[in-house]
Design an enzyme around this catalytic site. Structure first.
Site, short mmCIF file in Angstrom:
data_model
loop_
_atom_site.label_atom_id
_atom_site.label_comp_id
_atom_site.label_asym_id
_atom_site.label_seq_id
_atom_site.Cartn_x
_atom_site.Cartn_y
_atom_site.Cartn_z
N LYS A 112 11.37 21.51 12.83
CA LYS A 112 11.28 21.19 11.41
C LYS A 112 12.72 21.10 10.90
O LYS A 112 13.38 22.12 10.68
CB LYS A 112 10.52 22.29 10.66
CG LYS A 112 10.32 22.00 9.17
CD LYS A 112 9.20 21.01 8.92
CE LYS A 112 8.92 20.84 7.44
NZ LYS A 112 7.81 19.93 7.19
N ALA A 148 9.76 16.22 6.33
CA ALA A 148 9.35 16.81 5.05
C ALA A 148 8.94 15.68 4.13
O ALA A 148 9.73 14.78 3.85
CB ALA A 148 10.50 17.60 4.43
N GLY A 203 -1.72 16.76 5.32
CA GLY A 203 -2.17 17.20 6.63
C GLY A 203 -1.18 16.97 7.75
O GLY A 203 -1.55 17.00 8.92
N THR A 221 11.34 23.22 2.98
CA THR A 221 11.58 23.49 1.57
C THR A 221 10.42 24.27 0.96
O THR A 221 9.30 24.28 1.49
CB THR A 221 11.78 22.18 0.78
OG1 THR A 221 10.57 21.42 0.82
CG2 THR A 221 12.92 21.36 1.37
#
Length: 241
Positions: free
Chosen positions: A40, A115, A17, A44
């Site tokens: 960001k 990430a 989330g 990926t």
């Protein structure tokens, strides 16, 4: 409201989330009249031309959000591994700091969404989101799971932050279930204890499926005042307990 102009958003893992929490943060800030940028560093698992996490944030949070990606790698792997396999130059912490500085010059709030977890490698040298946060001298918000196993992950992340001299803003539960079990209910009390940082919100499960105007209207109710919302931890605990 957040006093810092830059906030780094990390998670205790993948698919917990983090992006929807970032969207909620952006929506709340836009609702308050702030200009918001979402960075960001490494996307990926998304092919060229496909929507990524920043596109999802824009969809949910609406106008007033400036998106930026620094690197995009097609395979759903750690950014460093994905970059190496694709033969693409990896994203490095210095690039993140440079991009944030440019965005901060023209926006009230810059959200940096990592990430995976805090120590996922950006490159072959083992650079991480934590290194970028240190260059930025920015606080870190940890997005966590609601249920069994989350306490260990949150405590490990908190200890990693403290060992690097980084400030943890707090913890947000990224997907709070409609019907929480015993572990979820107990974690409301236990998460801030193991994190040594406050619980600052709980985003409901399935929030990303709400119509966008409803998402934006309800987002303040998922985040505490420290993040610009109206969520109140004590009342939440009483309601779900």
């Amino acid at each position: 409201m957040m006093s810092s102009q830059v906030l780094v958003v990390t998670g205790t893992g993948t698919e917990i989330g983090k992006t929807v929490t970032t969207a909620a943060l952006a929506a709340v800030a836009v609702r308050a009249g702030r200009s918001v940028a979402v960075l960001k560093p490494a996307q990926t698992g998304v092919a060229p031309g496909e929507p990524g996490d920043v596109d999802e944030v824009m969809r949910l949070a609406g106008a007033g959000v400036t998106p930026m990606e620094l690197g995009r790698f097609p395979e759903p792997l750690a950014p460093g591994t994905a970059a190496a396999r694709a033969g693409i130059e990896p994203v490095r912490p210095g690039q993140v700091a440079e991009a944030v500085a440019k965005l901060a010059a023209s926006h009230d709030l810059v959200l940096v969404e990592g990430a995976g977890g805090l120590l996922v490698h950006f490159d072959a040298e083992g650079s991480t989101l934590a290194d970028a946060a240190r260059l930025l001298d920015a606080p870190v918000l940890v997005v966590a799971q609601a249920g069994l196993g989350t306490l260990n992950s949150v405590q490990l992340t908190a200890e990693a932050l403290r060992s690097r001299g980084l400030v943890q803003r707090g913890v947000v539960i990224g997907s709070w279930p409609d019907h929480p079990g015993l572990a979820e209910r107990c974690n409301i009390t236990d998460l801030p204890r193991v994190a040594e940082a406050p619980l600052l919100g709980a985003v409901p499960e399935g929030a990303a499926s709400l119509p966008e105007p409803v998402f934006r209207e309800q987002a303040p109710g998922w985040l505490g005042p420290e993040l610009g919302g109206v969520w109140e931890g004590g009342e939440f605990a009483r309601r779900v307990g």
